[in-house]
Design a protein around this motif. Structure first.
Motif, PDB file in Angstrom:
ATOM      1  N   GLY A 188      -4.555   4.046  -7.932  1.00 38.55           N
ATOM      2  CA  GLY A 188      -4.705   4.852  -9.204  1.00 38.55           C
ATOM      3  C   GLY A 188      -3.033   5.330  -9.517  1.00 38.55           C
ATOM      4  N   LYS A 189      -2.189   4.288  -9.278  1.00 37.72           N
ATOM      5  CA  LYS A 189      -0.785   4.727  -9.577  1.00 37.72           C
ATOM      6  C   LYS A 189       0.058   3.266  -9.678  1.00 37.72           C
ATOM      7  CE  LYS A 189       2.995   7.254  -9.153  1.00 37.72           C
ATOM      8  NZ  LYS A 189       3.293   8.527 -10.155  1.00 37.72           N
ATOM      9  N   GLN A 190       0.573   3.235 -10.965  1.00 39.84           N
ATOM     10  CA  GLN A 190       1.307   2.142 -11.022  1.00 39.84           C
ATOM     11  C   GLN A 190       2.567   2.082 -10.173  1.00 39.84           C
ATOM     12  OE1 GLN A 190       2.210   1.136 -15.072  1.00 39.84           O
ATOM     13  NE2 GLN A 190       3.145  -0.633 -14.797  1.00 39.84           N
ATOM     14  N   GLY A 191       2.999   1.029  -9.550  1.00 35.66           N
ATOM     15  CA  GLY A 191       4.166   0.960  -8.800  1.00 35.66           C
ATOM     16  C   GLY A 191       3.892   1.249  -7.328  1.00 35.66           C
ATOM     17  N   ALA A 192       2.396   1.600  -6.976  1.00 38.74           N
ATOM     18  CA  ALA A 192       2.060   2.066  -5.501  1.00 38.74           C
ATOM     19  C   ALA A 192       2.513   0.771  -4.623  1.00 38.74           C
ATOM     20  CB  ALA A 192       0.802   2.310  -5.669  1.00 38.74           C
ATOM     21  N   TYR A 193       2.152  -0.267  -4.911  1.00 39.59           N
ATOM     22  CA  TYR A 193       2.703  -1.550  -3.988  1.00 39.59           C
ATOM     23  C   TYR A 193       4.059  -1.613  -3.749  1.00 39.59           C
ATOM     24  CZ  TYR A 193       2.953  -6.390  -2.589  1.00 39.59           C
ATOM     25  OH  TYR A 193       3.273  -7.487  -1.482  1.00 39.59           O
ATOM     26  N   GLN A 194       4.789  -1.553  -4.715  1.00 40.37           N
ATOM     27  CA  GLN A 194       6.446  -1.498  -4.492  1.00 40.37           C
ATOM     28  C   GLN A 194       6.689  -0.225  -3.647  1.00 40.37           C
ATOM     29  OE1 GLN A 194       8.386  -4.022  -5.158  1.00 40.37           O
ATOM     30  NE2 GLN A 194       6.621  -5.120  -6.056  1.00 40.37           N
ATOM     31  N   ALA A 195       6.119   0.798  -3.942  1.00 44.13           N
ATOM     32  CA  ALA A 195       6.489   2.046  -3.032  1.00 44.13           C
ATOM     33  C   ALA A 195       6.179   1.688  -1.495  1.00 44.13           C
ATOM     34  CB  ALA A 195       5.568   3.349  -3.611  1.00 44.13           C
ATOM     35  N   ASN A 253      -3.989  -1.330   0.946  1.00 43.67           N
ATOM     36  CA  ASN A 253      -5.593  -1.825   0.686  1.00 43.67           C
ATOM     37  C   ASN A 253      -5.653  -3.291   0.217  1.00 43.67           C
ATOM     38  OD1 ASN A 253      -7.225   0.453   1.575  1.00 43.67           O
ATOM     39  ND2 ASN A 253      -5.937   1.104  -0.239  1.00 43.67           N
ATOM     40  N   SER A 254      -4.381  -3.856  -0.314  1.00 44.54           N
ATOM     41  CA  SER A 254      -4.380  -5.150  -0.846  1.00 44.54           C
ATOM     42  C   SER A 254      -2.993  -5.764  -0.879  1.00 44.54           C
ATOM     43  CB  SER A 254      -5.176  -5.385  -2.125  1.00 44.54           C
ATOM     44  OG  SER A 254      -4.888  -6.441  -2.750  1.00 44.54           O
ATOM     45  N   GLN A 255      -2.896  -6.953  -0.623  1.00 43.06           N
ATOM     46  CA  GLN A 255      -1.394  -7.727  -0.968  1.00 43.06           C
ATOM     47  C   GLN A 255      -1.227  -8.189  -2.412  1.00 43.06           C
ATOM     48  OE1 GLN A 255      -1.338 -10.423   2.593  1.00 43.06           O
ATOM     49  NE2 GLN A 255       0.035  -9.300   3.473  1.00 43.06           N
ATOM     50  N   ASN A 256      -2.361  -7.912  -3.223  1.00 38.29           N
ATOM     51  CA  ASN A 256      -2.119  -8.100  -4.548  1.00 38.29           C
ATOM     52  C   ASN A 256      -1.809  -6.969  -5.049  1.00 38.29           C
ATOM     53  OD1 ASN A 256      -3.299  -7.926  -7.318  1.00 38.29           O
ATOM     54  ND2 ASN A 256      -3.719 -10.100  -7.100  1.00 38.29           N
ATOM     55  N   GLU A 284      -1.299  -5.853  -8.306  1.00 40.34           N
ATOM     56  CA  GLU A 284      -2.086  -5.181  -9.371  1.00 40.34           C
ATOM     57  C   GLU A 284      -3.364  -4.666  -8.530  1.00 40.34           C
ATOM     58  OE1 GLU A 284      -4.535  -6.414 -13.566  1.00 40.34           O
ATOM     59  OE2 GLU A 284      -3.563  -7.915 -12.366  1.00 40.34           O
ATOM     60  N   LEU A 285      -4.103  -5.155  -7.898  1.00 43.47           N
ATOM     61  CA  LEU A 285      -5.022  -4.620  -7.348  1.00 43.47           C
ATOM     62  C   LEU A 285      -4.773  -3.400  -6.332  1.00 43.47           C
ATOM     63  CD1 LEU A 285      -8.215  -4.475  -6.424  1.00 43.47           C
ATOM     64  CD2 LEU A 285      -7.740  -6.154  -4.788  1.00 43.47           C
ATOM     65  N   GLN A 286      -3.670  -3.462  -5.735  1.00 45.37           N
ATOM     66  CA  GLN A 286      -3.124  -2.359  -5.041  1.00 45.37           C
ATOM     67  C   GLN A 286      -2.866  -1.295  -5.600  1.00 45.37           C
ATOM     68  OE1 GLN A 286      -2.951  -1.317  -1.436  1.00 45.37           O
ATOM     69  NE2 GLN A 286      -2.296   0.473  -2.263  1.00 45.37           N
ATOM     70  N   ASP A 287      -2.381  -1.373  -6.874  1.00 41.08           N
ATOM     71  CA  ASP A 287      -1.855  -0.299  -7.763  1.00 41.08           C
ATOM     72  C   ASP A 287      -3.193   0.345  -8.231  1.00 41.08           C
ATOM     73  OD1 ASP A 287       0.621  -0.686  -7.302  1.00 41.08           O
ATOM     74  OD2 ASP A 287       1.153  -1.531  -9.373  1.00 41.08           O
ATOM     75  N   GLU A 317     -12.757  -9.962   0.342  1.00 40.58           N
ATOM     76  CA  GLU A 317     -12.202 -11.533   0.696  1.00 40.58           C
ATOM     77  C   GLU A 317     -10.977 -11.716   1.379  1.00 40.58           C
ATOM     78  OE1 GLU A 317     -14.396 -13.708   0.228  1.00 40.58           O
ATOM     79  OE2 GLU A 317     -15.997 -12.386  -0.231  1.00 40.58           O
ATOM     80  N   GLU A 318      -9.866 -10.861   0.909  1.00 46.04           N
ATOM     81  CA  GLU A 318      -8.582 -10.746   1.640  1.00 46.04           C
ATOM     82  C   GLU A 318      -8.314 -10.299   3.244  1.00 46.04           C
ATOM     83  OE1 GLU A 318      -5.472  -9.058  -0.255  1.00 46.04           O
ATOM     84  OE2 GLU A 318      -6.644  -7.870  -1.523  1.00 46.04           O
ATOM     85  N   LEU A 319      -9.248  -9.380   3.304  1.00 50.48           N
ATOM     86  CA  LEU A 319      -8.994  -8.735   4.743  1.00 50.48           C
ATOM     87  C   LEU A 319      -8.834  -9.601   5.747  1.00 50.48           C
ATOM     88  CD1 LEU A 319     -11.235  -5.625   4.330  1.00 50.48           C
ATOM     89  CD2 LEU A 319      -8.939  -5.905   3.565  1.00 50.48           C
ATOM     90  N   PRO A 320      -9.488 -10.597   6.174  1.00 49.48           N
ATOM     91  CA  PRO A 320      -9.003 -11.337   7.109  1.00 49.48           C
ATOM     92  C   PRO A 320      -7.642 -12.139   7.229  1.00 49.48           C
ATOM     93  CG  PRO A 320     -11.198 -12.192   6.453  1.00 49.48           C
ATOM     94  CD  PRO A 320     -10.756 -11.118   5.545  1.00 49.48           C
ATOM     95  N   ALA A 321      -7.201 -12.256   6.085  1.00 48.80           N
ATOM     96  CA  ALA A 321      -5.764 -12.610   5.933  1.00 48.80           C
ATOM     97  C   ALA A 321      -4.768 -11.809   6.222  1.00 48.80           C
ATOM     98  CB  ALA A 321      -5.552 -13.410   4.572  1.00 48.80           C
ATOM     99  N   ILE A 322      -5.169 -10.365   5.589  1.00 50.45           N
ATOM    100  CA  ILE A 322      -4.305  -9.336   5.924  1.00 50.45           C
ATOM    101  C   ILE A 322      -4.466  -9.108   7.362  1.00 50.45           C
ATOM    102  CG2 ILE A 322      -4.157  -6.765   5.591  1.00 50.45           C
ATOM    103  CD1 ILE A 322      -5.000  -7.176   2.660  1.00 50.45           C
ATOM    104  N   TRP A 323      -5.403  -9.032   7.888  1.00 52.18           N
ATOM    105  CA  TRP A 323      -5.638  -8.666   9.659  1.00 52.18           C
ATOM    106  C   TRP A 323      -4.693  -9.607  10.270  1.00 52.18           C
ATOM    107  CZ3 TRP A 323      -8.890  -5.093  11.881  1.00 52.18           C
ATOM    108  CH2 TRP A 323      -9.099  -5.053  13.316  1.00 52.18           C
ATOM    109  N   GLN A 324      -4.792 -11.022  10.140  1.00 55.83           N
ATOM    110  CA  GLN A 324      -4.030 -11.840  10.825  1.00 55.83           C
ATOM    111  C   GLN A 324      -2.578 -11.841  10.637  1.00 55.83           C
ATOM    112  OE1 GLN A 324      -5.206 -16.033  10.650  1.00 55.83           O
ATOM    113  NE2 GLN A 324      -3.138 -16.707  10.944  1.00 55.83           N
TER     114      GLN A 324
END
Length: 346
Positions: free
Chosen positions: A141-148, A129-132, A134-137, A180-187
């Motif tokens: 609702g889970k610390q370390g989610a982004y890294q997983a 849901n995010s390339q950030n 902290e926001l993804q985690d 706000e970041e979704l267009p960049a993620i889409w590309q």
């Protein structure tokens, strides 16, 4: 030929399935056990789940779906990648000649499991849901989610995803925090040959409590239009913006249903109306005798309000889950659609 609902069924195939009272796919939960606590999840958080289907029951309902014409099994959760018997059931589905699609947070995807997924040519939709970080985690609702998720992506790439015959998508829920970041993620996804699966939040369970996630219909219209322009100009893909799925249409109730982990049959994860339980009746009996399923298949005569008179009514009926969760009526107009908001004002 334009396709709809999870991208691979043509309009003709859907019409033929409806006429024959058959399925093209089913969505199934092996278990609702999950190690994330996503702020938008349609399943209310619980540590344990009781009375879930056994492996034998899961296999049986898959065979029943196949007998009704289903060609694809869509695995939901909970979190499938941590389900202990996942490889066994994937091999079973593959041996039956059925296509497999799996939505996963990636937390249980090791290199060994990624290789199994590739062997069975599972269509993988990895949730991001995010390339950030902290926001993804936070959203998960889970610390370390982004890294997983990143580890899972690495394992999938090592196994050959995305590649010939190995479909990889990113499943993303549109919310106020990531819009706000979704267009960049889409590309980025397009450039990586990963299919973006962006969808409007369904206001139920966790999402109904976490109102800070909400995005207005007008904000959705702006985003959908921006992504359509981006796709057309940079990637030569032409589609008309309309909710609830970006660049695609959802009419799943024509050809699919949900089997929950305790055996309840429902129209989908958003229309949470139990039609019957697989332990009490066959899938065919439940679907053929369901007033809700017949009404959804006959939507042009049953849908109400602005969705009925909308210029897109022949090819779209909005999000039935949003309609049900917000109004209590699965046939009501979709309150989250910007087209309906305009029609309602007229």
């Amino acid at each position: 030929m334009q396709k709809t609902y999870n991208l691979e069924f043509t309009e003709q195939e859907i019409r033929e399935a409806v006429a024959a009272d058959q399925l093209l796919s089913i969505e199934i939960e092996f278990s609702r056990v999950c190690n994330f606590r996503c702020s938008y999840c349609y399943v209310e958080g619980q540590e344990t789940w009781k009375n879930e289907l056994s492996r034998e029951e899961i296999k049986d309902v898959i065979l029943q779906a196949k007998a009704l014409g289903a060609r694809k099994i869509i695995i939901l959760g909970g979190e499938p990648s941590i389900y202990p018997q996942l490889p066994e059931i994937l091999h079973f589905i593959g041996q039956e000649g059925l296509e497999i699609e799996m939505f996963t947070n990636g937390s249980g995807i090791t290199q060994e499991l990624a290789d199994v997924l590739a062997q069975e040519k599972v269509r993988v939709a990895l949730k991001l849901n995010s390339q950030n970080e902290e926001l993804q985690d936070t959203l998960a609702g889970k610390q370390g989610a982004y890294q997983a998720i990143q580890r899972a992506l690495g394992c999938l790439r090592e196994a050959g995803y995305p590649g010939k015959g190995l479909y990889l998508a990113m499943s993303t829920v549109i919310c106020q925090q990531n819009i706000e970041e979704l267009p960049a993620i889409w590309q980025w996804l397009r450039e990586q040959a990963i299919e973006p699966l962006f969808e409007v939040l369904t206001p139920q369970a966790n999402a109904s409590e976490n109102t800070w996630l909400g995005v207005s219909p007008e904000e959705l219209k702006t985003l959908f239009t921006q992504l359509a322009d981006l796709d057309r100009k940079k990637f030569g893909r032409d589609w008309e913006p309309q909710p609830p799925l970006v660049g695609n249409r959802c009419m799943r109730h024509q050809v699919s249903c949900l089997v929950t982990s305790n055996g309840d049959i429902m129209p989908c994860v958003g229309v949470t109306i139990p039609l019957g339980n697989i332990r009490n009746n066959t899938l065919a009996h439940i679907l053929h005798n369901s007033e809700e399923i017949q009404n959804l298949k006959n939507y042009r005569e049953t849908i109400k309000g602005a969705c009925r008179t909308c210029e897109k009514a022949e090819e779209c009926y909005g999000c039935r889950g949003a309609a049900y969760q917000l109004t209590g009526d699965y046939l009501a107009s979709d309150p989250t659609c910007w087209r309906n908001a305009t029609l309602t004002k007229c």
